[in-house]
Design a protein around this motif. Structure first.
Motif, short mmCIF file in Angstrom:
data_model
loop_
_atom_site.label_atom_id
_atom_site.label_comp_id
_atom_site.label_asym_id
_atom_site.label_seq_id
_atom_site.Cartn_x
_atom_site.Cartn_y
_atom_site.Cartn_z
N SER A 12 0.98 1.78 -4.62
CA SER A 12 2.09 0.82 -4.57
C SER A 12 2.29 0.15 -5.93
O SER A 12 1.40 0.14 -6.78
N LYS A 13 3.50 -0.40 -6.09
CA LYS A 13 3.84 -1.05 -7.35
C LYS A 13 4.43 -2.43 -7.08
O LYS A 13 5.29 -2.58 -6.22
N GLN A 14 3.96 -3.39 -7.83
CA GLN A 14 4.46 -4.77 -7.67
C GLN A 14 4.89 -5.32 -9.02
O GLN A 14 4.25 -5.06 -10.03
N THR A 15 5.96 -6.10 -9.00
CA THR A 15 6.39 -6.78 -10.22
C THR A 15 6.74 -8.22 -9.89
O THR A 15 7.41 -8.49 -8.89
N PHE A 16 6.31 -9.13 -10.72
CA PHE A 16 6.60 -10.56 -10.51
C PHE A 16 7.24 -11.14 -11.76
O PHE A 16 6.77 -10.91 -12.87
N TYR A 17 8.31 -11.87 -11.53
CA TYR A 17 8.97 -12.58 -12.63
C TYR A 17 9.13 -14.05 -12.28
O TYR A 17 10.23 -14.47 -11.91
N PRO A 18 8.11 -14.85 -12.31
CA PRO A 18 8.32 -16.27 -12.04
C PRO A 18 8.81 -16.97 -13.32
O PRO A 18 8.21 -16.80 -14.38
N HIS A 73 0.86 -1.19 0.00
CA HIS A 73 0.00 0.00 0.00
C HIS A 73 0.89 1.23 0.00
O HIS A 73 2.11 1.11 -0.07
N GLY A 74 0.28 2.40 0.09
CA GLY A 74 1.06 3.64 0.09
C GLY A 74 1.91 3.74 -1.16
O GLY A 74 1.45 3.49 -2.26
N GLN A 75 3.18 4.08 -0.97
CA GLN A 75 4.09 4.23 -2.10
C GLN A 75 5.01 3.01 -2.22
O GLN A 75 6.07 3.09 -2.83
N GLN A 76 4.65 1.90 -1.59
CA GLN A 76 5.56 0.77 -1.50
C GLN A 76 5.91 0.16 -2.86
O GLN A 76 5.12 0.17 -3.78
N LEU A 77 7.11 -0.40 -2.91
CA LEU A 77 7.57 -1.10 -4.10
C LEU A 77 7.88 -2.54 -3.72
O LEU A 77 8.50 -2.79 -2.69
N ALA A 78 7.49 -3.46 -4.56
CA ALA A 78 7.82 -4.86 -4.30
C ALA A 78 8.15 -5.54 -5.61
O ALA A 78 7.47 -5.35 -6.62
N GLU A 79 9.22 -6.31 -5.58
CA GLU A 79 9.61 -7.03 -6.78
C GLU A 79 9.97 -8.45 -6.35
O GLU A 79 10.66 -8.64 -5.36
N SER A 80 9.49 -9.41 -7.10
CA SER A 80 9.81 -10.79 -6.75
C SER A 80 10.23 -11.52 -8.01
O SER A 80 9.51 -11.56 -9.00
N GLU A 81 11.40 -12.09 -7.94
CA GLU A 81 11.93 -12.80 -9.08
C GLU A 81 12.17 -14.25 -8.66
O GLU A 81 12.81 -14.49 -7.63
N MET A 82 11.65 -15.18 -9.43
CA MET A 82 11.85 -16.59 -9.07
C MET A 82 12.38 -17.33 -10.27
O MET A 82 11.86 -17.15 -11.38
N THR A 83 13.38 -18.15 -10.04
CA THR A 83 13.91 -18.96 -11.13
C THR A 83 13.98 -20.39 -10.65
O THR A 83 14.67 -20.69 -9.68
N VAL A 84 13.23 -21.26 -11.30
CA VAL A 84 13.23 -22.66 -10.87
C VAL A 84 13.66 -23.52 -12.05
O VAL A 84 13.13 -23.39 -13.14
N GLU A 85 14.64 -24.38 -11.81
CA GLU A 85 15.09 -25.29 -12.85
C GLU A 85 14.74 -26.72 -12.46
O GLU A 85 15.11 -27.19 -11.39
#
Ligand SMILES: Nc1ncnc2c1ncn2[C@@H]1O[C@H](COP(=O)(O)OP(=O)(O)OP(=O)(O)O)[C@@H](O)[C@H]1O
Ligand SMILES: [Mg+2]
Lengths: 240, 305
Positions: free
Chosen positions: B223-229, B191-203
């Motif tokens: 808020s801003k969220q980014t996901f890279y699974p 919430h608010g101005q928060q930033l979240a980024e999550s990067e996952m690499t599974v082999e």
């Protein structure tokens, strides 16, 4: 007593000149059992949504015991004891059947909710912890929806095609439940239905077509009347 | 430990008293309490900050708690924790970081966790992130998690961050061996101005390896969220990525799943959905007597459960 006075409804932003409901006048007496029927697209669900406050009428008034409730929100109407079981209930990720039933009971007496599951033919043990999500079959979802309205303390309960998608066995159970409600006479029940067995319970049957109330009368002879009234049918028969 | 410390420990690890089993409590960049058991040894690393956690083969039903709390401003804590899980061991690991930043300068914790699972080993790893504090100082958490699953090993990771963390950059990397299973559940509310980024690499490297990634998030306000699974299959294997986000207000959510197959028997699926709360759901709950606000909270609560 619930009164609808010259209700018309034209969805906002719709360019369509034809209103969905036109000049609806309806008087529903306390603890009576009503069935609404009529052709697809005739306006039955829209009428139910007007009663629940989901649709706001373009013109006209709704009175509950003489008090104007036209401008009350869905929440306020729910708190006055109006309830609606959706024709197509929504699904929720993460909300369990138990949670939904406890919400519909106003968070009291959680356990009692499962009796209603049992009544609609779902074993509480198997379903309470299931989520009301896409994993439920159509008929299961529909029965949970019915259980949630049965479990509420309503004074006016509207069921929108409770029979839709429900198997024969569960339908028999369901008509038994409605029979009991009809005999108890402690809630105004409005069932939108196309089923003769449900018609038989009605104090009055209301026919809705083309956005209007085409008739409201005791069930005797209702079916024949409807069938004969239908011009297209007559035409078809004549042609044969 | 004072009452603030205890409060943070409850929030991140449900710890109301000294935990059962093995534990290591880290506060403001230093280990403050540590306890090993007969089967689980915890010892400080010789070359860098952090600990080694060694679980003997066959250990079953024990738990390890390694909470981190930060109650000072201007602290940048970096820690390396390595878990050696012996063959056929089965343990619960509860980690988590709570930051109470009282001041104006940022408080940051970067936890680097490595899990080496032996044959047939199983872990459940629960990590909660939480931030609070009266100051304007930023609360930053950048966890890195590395996993290696040997044959028939399985791991369930549950990573939760609900409110309070201003910026987070999460990196998770895993290799999954023959007949091994990995389940990652990530839950995030910003919430608010928060930033979240999550990067996952599974082999998926071993035959019949499987991974399931479930990401549920709610982005509120600005808020801003980014996901890279990302999942790569090198052999006969199964992978399923599911990103589900509820977006509200003026938030931004990006989900960029990637699946790569190097083998004809690799079965990989990704699903990503972003959307507001369905109007029908709100209406349904309102017909049960809930206000619009209550209905919204109920839906979010269920979604993040
Ligand atoms: N929100 C809306 N916006 C536009 N059109 C609508 C809306 N709600 C209903 N309608 C239209 O109004 C008509 C009546 O719909 P309604 O759902 O009330 O019919 P119904 O009698 O319940 O039909 P069924 O037996 O198929 O359930 C239909 O033509 C429908 O497409
Ligand atoms: Mg309908």
């Amino acid at each position: 007593m619930l009164e609808l006075k010259s209700i018309s409804y034209l969805p906002e932003g719709e360019k369509k000149a034809e209103p969905i409901l036109r000049d609806i006048n309806l008087l529903l007496e306390d603890n009576h059992f009503y069935v609404i029927t009529g052709p697809n697209g005739g306006g039955k669900s829209s009428l139910a949504k007007i009663i629940m406050g989901i649709y706001r009428p373009t013109s006209g008034k709704i009175l509950l015991d003489g008090n104007d409730i036209t401008d009350l929100s869905i929440t306020e109407r729910a708190r006055l004891g109006i309830g609606y079981a959706f024709q197509q209930p929504p699904r929720f990720k993460g909300i369990t059947v138990e949670k939904l039933l406890s919400l519909s009971r106003g968070n009291k007496c959680v356990g009692a909710g499962c009796n209603y599951l049992f009544e609609v033919g779902l074993c509480p043990k198997d379903y309470e912890q299931r989520e009301v999500n896409a994993s439920l079959s159509g008929g299961e979802l529909k029965r949970i929806e019915i259980a949630s309205l049965l479990s509420r303390d309503c004074r006016i309960a509207v069921f929108d095609e409770p029979e839709a998608g429900i198997d024969l066995w569960s339908f028999n159970r369901l008509t038994d439940i409605f029979e009991k409600i009809q005999q108890r006479k402690d809630v105004t029940t409005i069932i939108i239905s196309h089923q003769e067995r449900i018609f038989k319970l009605a104090d009055e049957i209301i026919l809705v077509a083309e956005g209007r109330i085409q008739g409201k009368e005791a069930q005797e002879g209702f079916l024949e009347k409807v069938i004969n009234k239908c011009d297209c049918r007559k035409e078809c028969q004549e042609r044969v | 430990m004072n009452s603030l410390d205890k409060d943070l420990l409850i929030k991140i690890a449900d710890l109301h008293e000294v935990p059962q089993g093995a534990y290591n409590i880290r506060k403001n960049g230093e280990g403050v309490e540590r306890h090993s058991t007969a089967n689980i040894e915890i010892k400080p690393k010789a070359d860098k900050p952090g600990i080694d956690i060694i679980v003997k083969p066959g250990t079953r039903g024990e738990s390890v708690h390694i909470p981190v709390i930060i109650t000072a401003e201007g602290l940048e804590d970096l820690v390396y924790n390595t878990f050696y899980i012996g063959d056929h061991a089965d343990v619960l690991i509860v980690a988590g970081c709570g930051i109470h930043n009282p001041g104006k300068t940022k408080a940051q914790h970067n936890g680097v966790h490595k899990f080496l699972l032996g044959k047939g080993a199983h872990i459940r790893y629960v990590e909660k992130h939480y931030g609070e504090g009266e100051g304007t100082g930023e609360r930053i958490l950048n966890p890195q998690t590395f996993l290696e699953l040997d044959e028939e090993a399985s791991a369930e990771l549950e990573m939760v961050q609900i409110r309070g963390v201003d910026s987070t950059k999460r990196e998770t990397k895993a290799t999954v061996g023959r007949e091994a299973h990995l389940l990652i559940t990530e839950k995030m509310l910003t919430h608010g101005q928060q930033l979240a980024e999550s990067e996952m690499t599974v082999e998926l490297t071993g035959e019949n390896a499987a991974v399931q990634i479930i990401s549920r998030s709610v982005a509120q306000e600005k808020s801003k969220q980014t996901f890279y699974p990302r999942v790569t299959g090198f052999t006969k294997c199964r992978g399923h990525v599911q990103c589900d986000a509820i977006i509200m207000d003026q938030a931004t959510v990006r989900a960029i799943p990637e699946i790569t197959a190097h083998h004809a028997d690799a079965q990989l699926i990704h699903e990503a959905a972003i959307g507001r709360i369905a109007g029908e759901q709100l209406i349904k709950l309102m017909t049960l007597g809930l206000s619009e606000k209550e209905a919204e909270e109920t839906i979010l609560q269920g979604f993040m459960k």
